[in-house]
Design a protein around this motif. Structure first.
Motif, PDB file in Angstrom:
ATOM      1  N   LYS A   1      17.068 -57.169  -6.837  1.00  0.00           N
ATOM      2  CA  LYS A   1      15.901 -56.008  -6.203  1.00  0.00           C
ATOM      3  C   LYS A   1      14.832 -56.059  -7.421  1.00  0.00           C
ATOM      4  N   GLN A   2      13.652 -55.697  -6.808  1.00  0.00           N
ATOM      5  CA  GLN A   2      12.355 -55.500  -7.667  1.00  0.00           C
ATOM      6  C   GLN A   2      12.934 -54.289  -8.750  1.00  0.00           C
ATOM      7  N   PRO A   3      12.580 -54.372 -10.070  1.00  0.00           N
ATOM      8  CA  PRO A   3      12.927 -53.567 -11.283  1.00  0.00           C
ATOM      9  C   PRO A   3      12.473 -52.114 -10.972  1.00  0.00           C
ATOM     10  N   ILE A   4      13.234 -51.004 -11.046  1.00  0.00           N
ATOM     11  CA  ILE A   4      12.925 -49.911 -10.958  1.00  0.00           C
ATOM     12  C   ILE A   4      12.618 -49.115 -12.238  1.00  0.00           C
ATOM     13  N   THR A   5      11.329 -48.429 -12.128  1.00  0.00           N
ATOM     14  CA  THR A   5      11.208 -47.645 -13.488  1.00  0.00           C
ATOM     15  C   THR A   5      11.552 -46.122 -13.284  1.00  0.00           C
ATOM     16  N   VAL A   6      12.213 -45.800 -14.503  1.00  0.00           N
ATOM     17  CA  VAL A   6      12.594 -44.380 -14.533  1.00  0.00           C
ATOM     18  C   VAL A   6      11.884 -43.703 -15.643  1.00  0.00           C
ATOM     19  N   LYS A   7      11.191 -42.577 -15.694  1.00  0.00           N
ATOM     20  CA  LYS A   7      10.480 -41.902 -16.659  1.00  0.00           C
ATOM     21  C   LYS A   7      11.220 -40.477 -16.857  1.00  0.00           C
ATOM     22  N   VAL A   8      11.642 -39.984 -17.823  1.00  0.00           N
ATOM     23  CA  VAL A   8      12.394 -38.668 -17.773  1.00  0.00           C
ATOM     24  C   VAL A   8      11.288 -37.717 -18.787  1.00  0.00           C
ATOM     25  N   LEU A   9      10.913 -36.766 -18.059  1.00  0.00           N
ATOM     26  CA  LEU A   9       9.922 -35.711 -18.858  1.00  0.00           C
ATOM     27  C   LEU A   9      10.831 -34.695 -19.203  1.00  0.00           C
ATOM     28  N   ASP A  10      10.318 -34.357 -20.578  1.00  0.00           N
ATOM     29  CA  ASP A  10      10.956 -33.165 -21.189  1.00  0.00           C
ATOM     30  C   ASP A  10      10.578 -31.720 -20.478  1.00  0.00           C
ATOM     31  N   SER A  11      11.564 -31.173 -20.240  1.00  0.00           N
ATOM     32  CA  SER A  11      10.986 -29.622 -19.563  1.00  0.00           C
ATOM     33  C   SER A  11      11.473 -28.540 -20.761  1.00  0.00           C
ATOM     34  N   ASP A  12      10.772 -27.348 -20.193  1.00  0.00           N
ATOM     35  CA  ASP A  12      10.841 -26.028 -20.891  1.00  0.00           C
ATOM     36  C   ASP A  12      12.635 -25.532 -20.582  1.00  0.00           C
ATOM     37  N   SER A  13      13.095 -24.702 -21.669  1.00  0.00           N
ATOM     38  CA  SER A  13      14.189 -24.108 -21.348  1.00  0.00           C
ATOM     39  C   SER A  13      14.082 -22.914 -20.101  1.00  0.00           C
TER      40      SER A  13
ATOM     41  N   PRO B   1       7.317 -45.907  -9.520  1.00  0.00           N
ATOM     42  CA  PRO B   1       8.197 -45.209 -10.763  1.00  0.00           C
ATOM     43  C   PRO B   1       8.653 -43.904 -10.385  1.00  0.00           C
ATOM     44  N   VAL B   2      10.073 -43.786 -10.700  1.00  0.00           N
ATOM     45  CA  VAL B   2      10.513 -42.494 -10.594  1.00  0.00           C
ATOM     46  C   VAL B   2      10.528 -41.680 -11.626  1.00  0.00           C
ATOM     47  N   VAL B   3       9.973 -40.481 -11.753  1.00  0.00           N
ATOM     48  CA  VAL B   3       9.665 -39.499 -12.759  1.00  0.00           C
ATOM     49  C   VAL B   3      10.425 -38.174 -12.267  1.00  0.00           C
ATOM     50  N   VAL B   4      11.482 -38.109 -13.404  1.00  0.00           N
ATOM     51  CA  VAL B   4      12.277 -36.854 -13.011  1.00  0.00           C
ATOM     52  C   VAL B   4      12.179 -35.888 -14.541  1.00  0.00           C
ATOM     53  N   GLN B   5      12.795 -34.788 -14.430  1.00  0.00           N
ATOM     54  CA  GLN B   5      12.752 -33.931 -15.359  1.00  0.00           C
ATOM     55  C   GLN B   5      14.289 -34.100 -16.283  1.00  0.00           C
ATOM     56  N   LEU B   6      14.040 -33.957 -17.266  1.00  0.00           N
ATOM     57  CA  LEU B   6      15.301 -33.916 -18.258  1.00  0.00           C
ATOM     58  C   LEU B   6      16.558 -32.974 -17.986  1.00  0.00           C
TER      59      LEU B   6
ATOM     60  N   VAL C   1      18.001 -33.277 -14.682  1.00  0.00           N
ATOM     61  CA  VAL C   1      18.497 -33.178 -13.559  1.00  0.00           C
ATOM     62  C   VAL C   1      19.353 -34.432 -13.226  1.00  0.00           C
ATOM     63  N   SER C   2      19.778 -34.493 -11.883  1.00  0.00           N
ATOM     64  CA  SER C   2      20.686 -35.727 -11.337  1.00  0.00           C
ATOM     65  C   SER C   2      19.815 -36.589 -10.462  1.00  0.00           C
ATOM     66  N   LEU C   3      19.990 -37.790 -10.490  1.00  0.00           N
ATOM     67  CA  LEU C   3      19.028 -38.656 -10.019  1.00  0.00           C
ATOM     68  C   LEU C   3      20.248 -39.876  -9.548  1.00  0.00           C
ATOM     69  N   ILE C   4      19.499 -40.385  -8.194  1.00  0.00           N
ATOM     70  CA  ILE C   4      20.178 -41.516  -7.250  1.00  0.00           C
ATOM     71  C   ILE C   4      19.260 -42.771  -7.271  1.00  0.00           C
ATOM     72  N   LEU C   5      19.568 -43.832  -7.827  1.00  0.00           N
ATOM     73  CA  LEU C   5      18.791 -45.103  -7.779  1.00  0.00           C
ATOM     74  C   LEU C   5      19.437 -45.973  -6.462  1.00  0.00           C
ATOM     75  N   GLN C   6      18.617 -46.093  -5.560  1.00  0.00           N
ATOM     76  CA  GLN C   6      19.334 -46.753  -4.165  1.00  0.00           C
ATOM     77  C   GLN C   6      19.164 -48.187  -4.370  1.00  0.00           C
ATOM     78  N   CYS C   7      20.172 -48.951  -4.075  1.00  0.00           N
ATOM     79  CA  CYS C   7      20.212 -50.321  -4.308  1.00  0.00           C
ATOM     80  C   CYS C   7      19.824 -51.077  -2.988  1.00  0.00           C
ATOM     81  N   ARG C   8      20.659 -50.635  -1.818  1.00  0.00           N
ATOM     82  CA  ARG C   8      20.421 -51.195  -0.414  1.00  0.00           C
ATOM     83  C   ARG C   8      20.053 -52.510  -0.263  1.00  0.00           C
ATOM     84  N   PRO C   9      21.088 -53.660  -0.678  1.00  0.00           N
ATOM     85  CA  PRO C   9      20.888 -55.042  -0.653  1.00  0.00           C
ATOM     86  C   PRO C   9      20.821 -55.386   0.557  1.00  0.00           C
ATOM     87  N   PRO C  10      20.308 -56.606   0.949  1.00  0.00           N
ATOM     88  CA  PRO C  10      20.090 -57.135   2.123  1.00  0.00           C
ATOM     89  C   PRO C  10      21.624 -57.622   2.808  1.00  0.00           C
ATOM     90  N   ALA C  11      21.689 -57.342   4.368  1.00  0.00           N
ATOM     91  CA  ALA C  11      22.999 -57.780   4.789  1.00  0.00           C
ATOM     92  C   ALA C  11      23.377 -59.044   4.654  1.00  0.00           C
TER      93      ALA C  11
END
Length: 1166
Positions: free
Chosen positions: A210-222, A128-133, A135-145
């Motif tokens: 591709k296998q599903p990707i889980t993204v969880k966004v965490l709230d962050s302080d100012s 799972p991808v855990v990111v702060q509220l 910020v930028s994010l890249i989810l890679q696909c990278r399919p088979p050739a």
């Protein structure tokens, strides 16, 4: 040199001609096959006799007889491969078809057969991808050739989730060209567990995921900053940095992409530096993150700037686009038919970048090969094969192959040596019909070898038609520029070569033009009356005319009120809807004429008493003050019909050059009736006048008497004279021809004169007619010429012409710049000096110098690959220049070339130089790991750009207190081989800031920073906070709370032994609590028992007299609901009404009348 004879398309001619093979159908060069279907490789060819076919596979002969799965179609070279029971990949390879007969051999392109593939996605576990509220994010696909590459897309939540989520794509979340999913900034709604990337393989129509990707966004302080919390200016996620390079092939589609992060989401814009985006060929996509340019040309190269902007600022990225080109045809070689002892040329003109390499083969074998017999009649010069004095039996098929790193072109062109008598292909006795004063083209299509000579005769005349007004074209067509009735008759064309002659007859009929003599007139009629439009026409009596009418450029209404007669249109019972413009059109099979008039409908008789009409035509035209070049025309105006005349239009007819064609000459104000007219020589003038008022033009007046001007020599010479070259050895002199009025007399010709500038020689003069250019051959390359063109006719020459300077054609420069020297000024800048090329070696107009330079390798990376060459252009007067933007500590190579309008010259000798060391870049990564009570471990990687030999790392660090104040700085010097360090003797529960930089002998590079915290005071609360936010912990707490609630209810029921009745029974027993009878024995309400003791529960609150008053109860519904204050008793029956059952003991009155409330029960439990 003999002109190539075109191969005739007439099948009857082809049947009798021997012909080398020609490939007519072949499969594409890159042929991707479906493994579920049989393989069909096309190869069709024509020739006389019909060719036989063979194949090669991977450069070796492909023996079809040894493979029962492979068959060839009859009378064809097409292969059919049956892959049932076989693997299609067994037949992958490079195939080439050969078609041959006794006159030559033609070959197909190399056909690369590859099986389509749609491989499965490799199994992987995606954390799972855990990111702060924010910020930028890249989810890679990278399919088979796959083959061909798959089409990538991501699941669209709008189509799969019924909620108010964002939809993909949008300005914040979008898919990049490589298939990755980019978030400029993440939001809480981005938390999902089903981000799925799909790859669709178009050839097999299969989709992999591709296998599903889980993204969880965490709230962050100012954060503490001057801008709003969490907001930041844009920076580019792709491409990285401030500059990048993109290469695209000519003719393909250019796609440039810029994706930026930032908060708020940045807006994107594009522009091209030093130019505009190509009009009509560019478009924006993906919320302007992608710029697409179709059908790319060399002019599309340059710098493209993308700009990302939000409320916090902006960022730029410049993409330098270089346009390369696979080989493309400028002029493909064409088939030649030559007679014995004739000569010819095969040319293979191709373009490309880099310049393609051209090789020639004959009958499929390279000309320079030892297997090809030497032929003294054949000479190869780069892109040209020169054939001279060809002999019978030397027919062959030549192959031109042009290739560069981006592809190749292959063309077959046969040389057919034939001796054939002339044949005329135009059908005999063909009839041509034209309208007078229009061009007439009489065809004489022919074939023969050698090329026959064509001559034309008219009727029984013996003279050859090759002078004015006749023009004989190279294809045998005879043209009459302005055919007249006197040109009608029988024409004979004769085709002659040394073998025989052949003639053919055609007929020409010149018809009179169709003209409207009386045009429809402006008509004002009263409603319900009749309107009549007249349209009288003159036409050739041998042509059938068809009259039609339009209203407002559309067909007439289908109404019996509209009656069309031979020369008129009648409209009965006119209404306001009939108003409009009516047009009569007279059509014949060869031409047409038309005229229009307006119908106005008025409603009362008053409007028709004095109607407005167009004026009557002027009368009494008279010519006075007659001179050689002028005349005065006077006339008498006609009736104005209640609308003043605004102006008069004077027209003339030239019966000598164009009879019955009236041309506007001048306009005269309506207040004048005379005009002075300037005339041209050699014109037979007739004049007429039309008057105009608000209604329209009058009919033309009767023509004046004819006034003839005498011929004279030309008054002017041709304009727009210029000289230029299209080949290195010629000069094209062009001009704008004089028109009929400017000729001033018969026999108009042009005297073309030229001489080489600054050379002591006489003018060379040639006289030509009916053309606008003249080609001077065998000129020196790029020499200045003085040029003049003078008009002349049968009465003399025009004025002295102006002398114009032109230049013969340019050739490629023959020399390279001398003494090229290069010196590295610093680690990123070098200076180049050179000696200029002598102008005689430039062989054209010097436009400048091109410096090609490229990085061979890094001096500290022996296995690095050379980079693509870059080009710097310097002006023609420069002898030195600088190379900016070099990489430090690298080996570079360069060469220099001079260029003119034709192209580039040869390169100079290659020079190499080394750039000195520079300061390194910042370490590629830097992180803090393994925190403990008094130490932190630092891990880093060397800089991506070391720019020299690393000598050391400098690490500095200092503590940071809770108010962000910095403590004393410590410094550690590390060896260049270290990438891990544990810093000890630190204070626990303290934040430290670390600074790391790399150094070479040139100094220290930029610093990268990171922060870390020793454990204890900050780490433990953080763990507690993390546990408190875990799902399992929340579930456990809910289960404990539910268990406590159940225990409370059970305890409450056990302590409360009062009667419990369903609601319905309670209502039936107590219709009105105010009149309900009391029991005689104990004074209680009906069905209520007060036999139990009145002791309250432990911990409950009671009044001082030991009883529980109704108004003091904790669970009375009067406090919570909308019912009356006497609807329910404080006896515990409220709970019983919702329990759904009735205890027998309560019916007997055994329960206490003072049951405690739920609140008191809770207190008792506690």
């Amino acid at each position: 040199m003999t002109t190539a004879l075109e191969v005739p398309l007439d099948s009857k001619v082809l049947e009798g001609l021997p012909q080398p093979p020609t490939i007519t159908l072949q499969s594409p060069k890159d042929y991707i096959i479906d493994p579920r279907e049989n393989i069909v490789i096309n190869c069709e060819a024509k020739g006389k006799p019909h060719p036989s076919f063979s194949w090669t596979r991977n450069g070796s002969h492909f023996d079809l007889d040894k493979d029962p799965k492979v068959t060839m179609k009859p009378s064809s070279g097409t292969l059919v491969i049956d892959i049932s029971g076989e693997k299609a990949e067994a037949y992958e390879g490079v195939y080439q078809c050969t078609a041959r007969n006794e006159h030559g051999t033609a070959v197909s392109n190399d056909i690369v057969i590859r099986q389509s593939r749609s491989p499965l996605w490799s199994k992987e576990r995606i954390e799972p991808v855990v990111v702060q509220l924010g910020v930028s994010l890249i989810l890679q696909c990278r399919p088979p050739a796959g083959l061909p590459p798959p089409i990538i897309f991501w699941m669209d939540p709008c189509k799969t989730i019924s909620s108010e989520m964002h939809c993909l794509p949008n300005a914040r979340v979008s898919q990049a060209l490589n298939g990755d999913l980019y978030f400029s900034n993440v939001q809480m709604e981005d938390t999902r567990s089903d981000y799925i990337c799909y790859a669709r393989f178009p050839h097999t129509q299969t989709i992999q995921q591709k296998q599903p990707i889980t993204v969880k966004v965490l709230d962050s302080d100012s954060t503490l900053s001057d801008s709003p919390a969490g907001q930041r200016r844009p920076s580019f996620m792709t491409p990285k940095g401030t500059n990048s390079v993109a290469t695209v092939l000519r003719g393909e589609t250019l796609e440039l992409e810029c994706i930026a992060d930032g908060l708020p989401t940045p807006d994107m814009s594009w522009n091209k530096e030093k130019g505009d985006l190509p009009s009509g060929r560019f478009s924006f996509h993906n919320f302007q993150k992608t710029l697409r340019v179709t059908e790319v040309t060399e002019a599309d190269s340059g710098d493209y700037r993308c700009t990302a902007k939000n409320s916090q600022g902006l960022a730029h990225h410049v993409i330098t686009v270089m346009v390369k080109a696979a080989p493309y045809w400028v002029g493909a070689p064409r088939n030649l038919i030559l007679a014995p002892r004739e000569s010819g040329i095969l040319t293979c003109h191709v373009g490309g970048n880099p310049k393609p390499t051209i090789t020639w083969s004959v009958n499929g074998v390279p000309i320079e090969s030892a297997y090809t017999p030497k032929d003294p009649s054949r000479k190869v010069e780069d892109d040209t094969v020169i054939l001279s004095d060809v002999q019978t039996g030397s027919s062959a098929v030549y192959q031109c192959n042009a290739s560069n790193e981006f592809g190749y072109l292959l063309a077959n062109a046969f040389v057919n040596v034939l001796a054939e008598p002339p044949r005329v292909l135009t059908p005999p006795n063909k009839l041509y019909q034209v309208i007078a004063n229009n061009p007439a083209l009489l065809d004489c299509a022919f074939f023969g070898s050698p090329i026959p000579k064509i001559t034309w005769y008219k009727d029984q005349q013996t003279s050859i038609l090759n002078s004015d007004p006749y023009v004989l074209h190279i294809n045998g067509t005879l043209e009459i520029h302005a055919a007249q009735p006197l040109h009608s008759g029988k024409y004979t064309c004769v085709a002659t070569n040394y073998l025989a002659s052949k003639e053919n007859h055609v007929r020409l009929e010149v018809k009179e033009p169709t003209r409207i003599l009386k045009q429809p007139e402006y008509n004002v009629v009263q409603r319900n009356s009749k309107a009549v439009f007249e349209c009288k026409v003159k036409h050739d009596p041998t042509l059938t005319p068809i009259m039609s009418w339009l209203k407002d450029n559309e067909e007439l209404p289908d109404n019996e009120r509209f009656v069309i007669e031979s020369e008129s249109l009648t409209i009965s019972h006119v209404t306001e809807a009939d108003e409009g413009t009516y047009t009569c059109i007279m059509n014949t099979t060869l031409d047409q004429d038309s005229a229009s008039a307006v119908l106005t409908v008025v409603g009362t008789l008053e409007h028709s008493l004095n109607p407005l009409k167009q004026p009557d035509p002027p009368t009494d035209l008279e010519l006075t003050d007659q001179r050689e070049r002028s005349v005065q025309l006077t006339w008498t105006p006609g009736d104005e019909h209640n609308s003043p005349i605004q102006k008069f239009l004077v027209q003339y007819e030239d019966s000598l050059h164009q009879e019955e064609a009236w041309v506007n000459m001048t306009e005269v104000p309506g207040t004048k009736t005379t005009v002075h007219l300037d005339l041209s020589p050699y014109v037979y003038y007739s004049f007429r006048v039309l008057a105009l008022n608000d209604v329209g033009f009058s009919d033309p007046s009767l023509p004046s008497k004819q006034y003839r001007t005498n011929p004279a020599k030309p008054d002017e010479n041709p304009s727009e004279v210029e000289g230029f070259g299209i080949k290195p050895n010629n000069l094209v002199i062009s001009w704008k021809e004089l028109n009929g009025l400017q000729s001033n007399g018969p026999g108009l010709q042009y005297k073309v004169s030229w001489k080489q500038k600054d050379v002591d020689q006489e003018w060379i003069t040639e006289t030509v007619a009916n053309t606008s250019q003249f080609v001077v051959s065998d000129t020196p390359t790029f020499s200045a010429y003085e040029i003049k063109v003078q008009a002349e006719n049968d009465y003399g020459t025009g004025p002295t012409p102006e002398v114009v300077v032109g230049y013969s054609g340019e050739d490629l420069p023959s020399a390279a710049p001398d003494s090229v020297q290069v010196e590295a000024l610093n680690d990123t800048l070098a200076e180049v000096r050179w000696e200029p090329v002598h102008l005689s070696a430039v062989r054209g107009r010097l436009q400048g110098y091109k410096l090609y330079y490229w990085r061979e390798r890094s001096l500290h990376k022996e296995d690095s690959q050379p980079e693509e060459a870059q080009v710097l252009v310097f002006g023609e007067n420069k002898t030195d220049g600088r190379l900016p933007g070099l990489h430090p500590y690298s080996l570079y190579s360069l060469d220099m070339r001079v260029f003119n309008g034709k192209g580039e010259g040869p390169p100079s000798a290659r020079q190499q130089f080394e750039t000195p060391e520079g300061v390194p870049g910042q370490p590629a990564s830097f992180r803090v790991t393994e925190p403990s009570l008094d130490s932190l471990t630092l891990v880093w990687t060397p800089p991506e750009e070391e720019n020299g030999r690393l000598t050391l790392y400098t690490l500095r660090y200092q503590p940071v207190n809770t108010t962000s104040e910095l403590g004393p700085m410590e410094e550690i010097i590390l060896s260049p081989n270290e990438t891990v360090l544990t810093v000890s003797n630190l204070k626990y529960s303290t934040r430290y800031k670390f600074y790391l930089s790399a150094s070479t002998v040139k100094g220290s590079g930029p610093t990268v920073t990171e922060e870390g915290v020793t454990i204890m005071d900050e780490a433990m609360p953080s763990r507690q906070l993390d546990i408190a936010t875990q799902g399992w912990f929340i579930g456990l707490m809910c289960a404990i709370a539910l268990l406590i609630l159940v225990l409370l209810i059970v305890c409450f029921i056990k302590r409360n032994k009062g009667g419990k009745y369903p609601v319905k029974e309670k209502e039936d027993a107590h219709q009105d609590p105010e009149i309900q009878p009391m029991k005689e024995d104990d004074g209680t309400f009906g069905e209520y028992s007060d036999t139990e003791d009145h002791k309250p529960l432990k911990g409950s609150r009671t009044p001082s007299n030991g009883t529980v008053k109704k108004d003091d109860s904790d669970d009375s519904l009067v406090d919570y609901g909308e019912g009356g204050d006497g609807q329910f008793n404080e006896d515990g029956s409220f709970i019983g009404q919702y329990s759904g059952k009735k205890e027998k003991d309560t019916a007997e009155g055994n329960e206490s009348s003072e049951a405690p409330s739920p609140v008191n029960a809770m207190n008792s439990f506690v």
